[in-house]
Structures are given as C-alpha cells and as structure tokens.
Design a protein around this motif. Sequence first.
Motif, PDB file in Angstrom:
ATOM      1  N   MET A  42       0.821  -1.205   0.000  1.00 22.92           N
ATOM      2  CA  MET A  42       0.000   0.000   0.000  1.00 22.92           C
ATOM      3  C   MET A  42       0.858   1.259   0.000  1.00 22.92           C
ATOM      4  SD  MET A  42      -3.143   0.697  -0.305  1.00 22.92           S
ATOM      5  CE  MET A  42      -3.753  -0.955   0.065  1.00 22.92           C
ATOM      6  N   LEU A  43       2.022   1.207   0.663  1.00 24.93           N
ATOM      7  CA  LEU A  43       2.925   2.356   0.670  1.00 24.93           C
ATOM      8  C   LEU A  43       3.405   2.658  -0.745  1.00 24.93           C
ATOM      9  CD1 LEU A  43       4.616   4.459   2.220  1.00 24.93           C
ATOM     10  CD2 LEU A  43       6.343   2.685   2.596  1.00 24.93           C
ATOM     11  N   ALA A  44       3.792   1.624  -1.484  1.00 24.94           N
ATOM     12  CA  ALA A  44       4.258   1.815  -2.856  1.00 24.94           C
ATOM     13  C   ALA A  44       3.131   2.322  -3.753  1.00 24.94           C
ATOM     14  CB  ALA A  44       4.819   0.507  -3.399  1.00 24.94           C
ATOM     15  N   ARG A  45       1.956   1.759  -3.610  1.00 20.87           N
ATOM     16  CA  ARG A  45       0.821   2.196  -4.427  1.00 20.87           C
ATOM     17  C   ARG A  45       0.438   3.636  -4.126  1.00 20.87           C
ATOM     18  NH1 ARG A  45      -4.186  -1.428  -3.877  1.00 20.87           N
ATOM     19  NH2 ARG A  45      -4.911   0.044  -5.483  1.00 20.87           N
ATOM     20  N   SER A  46       0.519   4.035  -2.866  1.00 20.25           N
ATOM     21  CA  SER A  46       0.177   5.403  -2.488  1.00 20.25           C
ATOM     22  C   SER A  46       1.139   6.402  -3.117  1.00 20.25           C
ATOM     23  CB  SER A  46       0.189   5.550  -0.964  1.00 20.25           C
ATOM     24  OG  SER A  46      -0.738   4.683  -0.356  1.00 20.25           O
TER      25      SER A  46
ATOM     26  N   ASN B   5       7.832   4.171 -14.461  1.00 17.87           N
ATOM     27  CA  ASN B   5       8.542   5.099 -13.573  1.00 17.87           C
ATOM     28  C   ASN B   5       8.711   4.526 -12.179  1.00 17.87           C
ATOM     29  OD1 ASN B   5       6.610   7.375 -15.310  1.00 17.87           O
ATOM     30  ND2 ASN B   5       8.823   7.498 -15.409  1.00 17.87           N
ATOM     31  N   ILE B   6       7.650   3.925 -11.654  1.00 13.63           N
ATOM     32  CA  ILE B   6       7.711   3.274 -10.348  1.00 13.63           C
ATOM     33  C   ILE B   6       7.287   1.830 -10.534  1.00 13.63           C
ATOM     34  CG2 ILE B   6       6.797   3.207  -8.000  1.00 13.63           C
ATOM     35  CD1 ILE B   6       6.391   6.212  -8.154  1.00 13.63           C
ATOM     36  N   VAL B   7       8.173   0.910 -10.190  1.00  9.88           N
ATOM     37  CA  VAL B   7       7.916  -0.520 -10.357  1.00  9.88           C
ATOM     38  C   VAL B   7       7.843  -1.164  -8.974  1.00  9.88           C
ATOM     39  CG1 VAL B   7       8.770  -2.693 -11.303  1.00  9.88           C
ATOM     40  CG2 VAL B   7       9.095  -0.561 -12.577  1.00  9.88           C
ATOM     41  N   LEU B   8       6.725  -1.788  -8.696  1.00 10.22           N
ATOM     42  CA  LEU B   8       6.558  -2.518  -7.438  1.00 10.22           C
ATOM     43  C   LEU B   8       6.867  -3.985  -7.673  1.00 10.22           C
ATOM     44  CD1 LEU B   8       5.629  -2.959  -4.513  1.00 10.22           C
ATOM     45  CD2 LEU B   8       3.267  -3.050  -5.366  1.00 10.22           C
ATOM     46  N   GLY B   9       7.915  -4.480  -7.036  1.00  7.96           N
ATOM     47  CA  GLY B   9       8.237  -5.906  -7.072  1.00  7.96           C
ATOM     48  C   GLY B   9       7.689  -6.549  -5.814  1.00  7.96           C
ATOM     49  N   ASP B  10       6.498  -7.125  -5.907  1.00  6.14           N
ATOM     50  CA  ASP B  10       5.808  -7.628  -4.726  1.00  6.14           C
ATOM     51  C   ASP B  10       6.295  -9.031  -4.373  1.00  6.14           C
ATOM     52  OD1 ASP B  10       4.114  -7.017  -2.696  1.00  6.14           O
ATOM     53  OD2 ASP B  10       2.262  -7.283  -3.815  1.00  6.14           O
TER      54      ASP B  10
ATOM     55  N   LYS C  36       3.820   0.181 -12.516  1.00  8.63           N
ATOM     56  CA  LYS C  36       3.608  -1.225 -12.859  1.00  8.63           C
ATOM     57  C   LYS C  36       3.917  -2.089 -11.640  1.00  8.63           C
ATOM     58  CE  LYS C  36       2.596  -0.785 -17.280  1.00  8.63           C
ATOM     59  NZ  LYS C  36       3.588  -1.111 -18.327  1.00  8.63           N
ATOM     60  N   ARG C  37       3.203  -3.182 -11.543  1.00  4.51           N
ATOM     61  CA  ARG C  37       3.392  -4.105 -10.427  1.00  4.51           C
ATOM     62  C   ARG C  37       3.777  -5.477 -10.964  1.00  4.51           C
ATOM     63  NH1 ARG C  37      -1.055  -5.378  -5.690  1.00  4.51           N
ATOM     64  NH2 ARG C  37      -0.076  -7.250  -4.827  1.00  4.51           N
ATOM     65  N   VAL C  38       4.769  -6.089 -10.349  1.00  5.63           N
ATOM     66  CA  VAL C  38       5.187  -7.444 -10.694  1.00  5.63           C
ATOM     67  C   VAL C  38       4.968  -8.326  -9.466  1.00  5.63           C
ATOM     68  CG1 VAL C  38       7.011  -8.930 -11.587  1.00  5.63           C
ATOM     69  CG2 VAL C  38       6.975  -6.492 -12.186  1.00  5.63           C
ATOM     70  N   GLN C  39       4.114  -9.309  -9.587  1.00  3.63           N
ATOM     71  CA  GLN C  39       3.902 -10.255  -8.496  1.00  3.63           C
ATOM     72  C   GLN C  39       4.898 -11.396  -8.668  1.00  3.63           C
ATOM     73  OE1 GLN C  39       1.597  -9.926  -5.819  1.00  3.63           O
ATOM     74  NE2 GLN C  39       2.996 -11.482  -5.062  1.00  3.63           N
ATOM     75  N   PHE C  40       5.922 -11.426  -7.829  1.00  5.21           N
ATOM     76  CA  PHE C  40       6.961 -12.446  -7.972  1.00  5.21           C
ATOM     77  C   PHE C  40       6.453 -13.780  -7.433  1.00  5.21           C
ATOM     78  CE2 PHE C  40       9.429  -8.794  -8.815  1.00  5.21           C
ATOM     79  CZ  PHE C  40      10.573  -9.209  -9.476  1.00  5.21           C
ATOM     80  N   THR C  41       6.608 -14.812  -8.244  1.00  5.22           N
ATOM     81  CA  THR C  41       6.190 -16.166  -7.901  1.00  5.22           C
ATOM     82  C   THR C  41       7.295 -17.130  -8.319  1.00  5.22           C
ATOM     83  OG1 THR C  41       5.086 -16.400 -10.060  1.00  5.22           O
ATOM     84  CG2 THR C  41       3.730 -15.649  -8.193  1.00  5.22           C
TER      85      THR C  41
ATOM     86  N   ILE D  19      10.515  -0.382  -6.013  1.00  2.81           N
ATOM     87  CA  ILE D  19      10.149  -0.592  -4.618  1.00  2.81           C
ATOM     88  C   ILE D  19       9.791  -2.062  -4.485  1.00  2.81           C
ATOM     89  CG2 ILE D  19       8.605   0.042  -2.737  1.00  2.81           C
ATOM     90  CD1 ILE D  19       8.116   2.692  -4.179  1.00  2.81           C
ATOM     91  N   ALA D  20      10.628  -2.806  -3.788  1.00  9.65           N
ATOM     92  CA  ALA D  20      10.424  -4.251  -3.653  1.00  9.65           C
ATOM     93  C   ALA D  20       9.990  -4.580  -2.235  1.00  9.65           C
ATOM     94  CB  ALA D  20      11.701  -5.002  -4.004  1.00  9.65           C
ATOM     95  N   THR D  21       9.108  -5.556  -2.116  1.00 10.69           N
ATOM     96  CA  THR D  21       8.699  -6.031  -0.798  1.00 10.69           C
ATOM     97  C   THR D  21       9.118  -7.483  -0.650  1.00 10.69           C
ATOM     98  OG1 THR D  21       6.504  -6.920  -1.387  1.00 10.69           O
ATOM     99  CG2 THR D  21       6.667  -4.549  -0.973  1.00 10.69           C
ATOM    100  N   GLN D  22       9.408  -7.859   0.582  1.00 12.18           N
ATOM    101  CA  GLN D  22       9.641  -9.269   0.863  1.00 12.18           C
ATOM    102  C   GLN D  22       9.173  -9.576   2.273  1.00 12.18           C
ATOM    103  OE1 GLN D  22      13.765 -10.354   0.526  1.00 12.18           O
ATOM    104  NE2 GLN D  22      14.394  -9.230   2.333  1.00 12.18           N
ATOM    105  N   ASN D  23       8.591 -10.756   2.441  1.00 11.13           N
ATOM    106  CA  ASN D  23       8.148 -11.213   3.751  1.00 11.13           C
ATOM    107  C   ASN D  23       9.283 -11.951   4.428  1.00 11.13           C
ATOM    108  OD1 ASN D  23       5.562 -10.228   3.256  1.00 11.13           O
ATOM    109  ND2 ASN D  23       4.910 -12.124   2.281  1.00 11.13           N
ATOM    110  N   ASP D  24       9.444 -11.731   5.727  1.00 11.68           N
ATOM    111  CA  ASP D  24      10.507 -12.422   6.448  1.00 11.68           C
ATOM    112  C   ASP D  24       9.973 -13.619   7.218  1.00 11.68           C
ATOM    113  OD1 ASP D  24       9.107 -11.072   8.360  1.00 11.68           O
ATOM    114  OD2 ASP D  24      10.804  -9.985   9.201  1.00 11.68           O
ATOM    115  N   VAL D  25       8.843 -14.161   6.743  1.00 13.82           N
ATOM    116  CA  VAL D  25       8.304 -15.403   7.297  1.00 13.82           C
ATOM    117  C   VAL D  25       8.311 -16.453   6.196  1.00 13.82           C
ATOM    118  CG1 VAL D  25       6.908 -14.269   9.040  1.00 13.82           C
ATOM    119  CG2 VAL D  25       5.943 -14.668   6.780  1.00 13.82           C
ATOM    120  N   GLU D  26       7.962 -17.676   6.526  1.00  9.51           N
ATOM    121  CA  GLU D  26       7.964 -18.791   5.567  1.00  9.51           C
ATOM    122  C   GLU D  26       9.309 -18.926   4.856  1.00  9.51           C
ATOM    123  OE1 GLU D  26       3.364 -18.885   4.087  1.00  9.51           O
ATOM    124  OE2 GLU D  26       4.669 -17.417   3.160  1.00  9.51           O
ATOM    125  N   PRO D  27      10.420 -19.020   5.596  1.00 10.16           N
ATOM    126  CA  PRO D  27      11.732 -19.077   4.949  1.00 10.16           C
ATOM    127  C   PRO D  27      11.899 -20.271   4.018  1.00 10.16           C
ATOM    128  CG  PRO D  27      11.888 -19.662   7.271  1.00 10.16           C
ATOM    129  CD  PRO D  27      10.514 -19.122   7.056  1.00 10.16           C
TER     130      PRO D  27
END
Length: 319
Positions: free
Chosen positions: A66-70, A116-121, A80-85, A159-167
């Motif tokens: 939400m921070l990146a989208r805002s 211009n702004i790429v969200l790597g989710d 643009k948003r990239v959902q990494f899988t 702007i990339a996000t990563q979860n620090d759970v489910e290692p």
Amino acid sequence: MSDADTDLDGRAALPVDEAADLVDRVTTNIQRVIVGNDDAVEHLMVTLLARGHLLLEDVPGVGKTMLARSLARSVDCEFKRVQFTPDLLPSDVTGVNVFNQKTGEFDFQPGPVFANIVLGDEINRAPPKTQSALLEAMEERQVTVDGVTRELPDPFTVIATQNDVEPGRTYELPLAEVDRFMKKLRLGYPDAADETALLDRTAGEHPIESLDPVATVEGLRRARTTVGDVEVSEPVRAYVTALANYTRENAQLGVSPRGSIALVRAAQARAVVDDRDYVVPDDVQTEAPSVFAHRIRPRTGGETGADVVAGALDDVPVE
C-alpha cells in the motif's frame, strides 16, 4: 543554488524551497492512506529524490504494498506491479521479442520494468535467476534483451517487498541485488491508536481509491536535479568514507563504495527535505542506518548490520 542550474539533460533544477514543498505535498497525500509510519514515508521520499531503490521487509499485512501504491498515485507517473512467484521468468519482468507474422519481424513487447515506479511484490518468492533480471535495470537504468539495449523511463525507481516469514518457501536475495537497494526498511505493526485510526479510514471505500496526484513527473525530475546540486563539503565526504571503512574493519563484509555513494545521495536528499542546499553531518547520521545496515554481514551470529552501523556512528568522530 539558482533555479538556472541544470542537469546533464538540460533540465532546470527547482529552487530548494519548491523541491521541499513538493516533498511535503506528496508526503501529506501518502499519509492519507498510510497511518503511523511517518518515518517510513519520509525515507521513501528521500529514496525517490536520491534516484535510489527501496526494499521493504516485514511480516504480511503491515502496508508494504500500500505504501508503494500510495506513492505511485501521488505522482502522476506510470506505475507497474510485478507479483513475484516461483514460476516467474526473467522475460516476464524485462520483456520479450515476439514474432509478428504480418511483418515477418520480431516486435519487442516491453515488460513491467518499463515504468517510472515498479513494485516488485514479494520479490523473494522468485528464484535467483528471475530476481537477477532487475540487476541491470536497477544499476544502469536500462534493459538488454536479445543483444539490444533499451533505456528505461526517467525517473525509474524499484520498490520491492519481501516477507521475512515462511523461509522454506522463499529465496534469499543475492548480495549483488541487495547492494543495489539504497535503503531497506521495516514498517512494523502500528500502535493501538494508529490501528484504530486505520480501521476508521478503511471502514468504507479504501482511501487509496480517491487519492489524486499532487506532483508531476517533470516536477519530480527537477527536484532530483535540485538534490544533485546540493553541496557536500570535503569534511562530510571524509566522514562518510570513515563510516564505510569502520564497517569494513569490523564486519565480515562491510559497505561497498556503491553504499558510500548511496549515503551521500541520501544525505543530499535529506538536506532538501529539510529545506537546505548543503549537507550537514546530521543528514549523514540520519540516513546511515537505513542505507548501510542491509549491506553488512557481521562476523558473529549475535550481531546485526544495524549494530555495526550504530558502532560506527558512536566511534567515528565528526571532524
């Protein structure tokens, strides 16, 4: 600094007070959506002004995406948003050449990195080969596909996000990629008052749906030129070098020269946010933890990169 100052593209810099006003407008707009993370919003703006990239690491559901989208909605730019899988391919990020039967030639279909702004989710859910597709883009603002190099838009920020759970279900980011992020932040859980306010704002339509742009791409470009013109005196540069050398002498892997450059640029942006056209040691000290810590590999398991940075700030004198 005068408003006649220009960058290499001939773009006129904004006066410092106008650049600071742009930051205030965007920050206030983002805070209509993001509650209780004012420091994170400010760090995000510093990263954007300093031509850097941002890595957000935390547990799910605390507002990273939400921070990146805002931000993207607050600046009138392409997002643009990239959902990494795990099955994401490098070409899904950079783009691919597709054969056109009508013309008998290959046409390039740009990937989502051309924005211009790429969200790597959830970037750490993709394997290293796919993660590495961002390396050239983040460092050189260009992408090479099938031997042809194409420039990315200006501005370009990841702007990339990563979860620090489910290692067990994620991949560790390569050090070369981590080093390309100017800052790494954690948002954390909101306190009780902020969470209650958040629930009130989102009870009906989410506030991001009514968020309008308050800055233009051209205004952002000119503000970035302003940041590049901010004075960094020799003693301040020497202080940054001394901090970096401390991390190299007191860790298994210290801060790279790229990290030192990132700290200087972040300090320049911090000066503009504070309506100054020169860097002071306080700017460096404010930015060092978020710029340096993620680049450091400590010698012992009980120590963190943040601990090493704290030691540097305590032990390295300001000349």
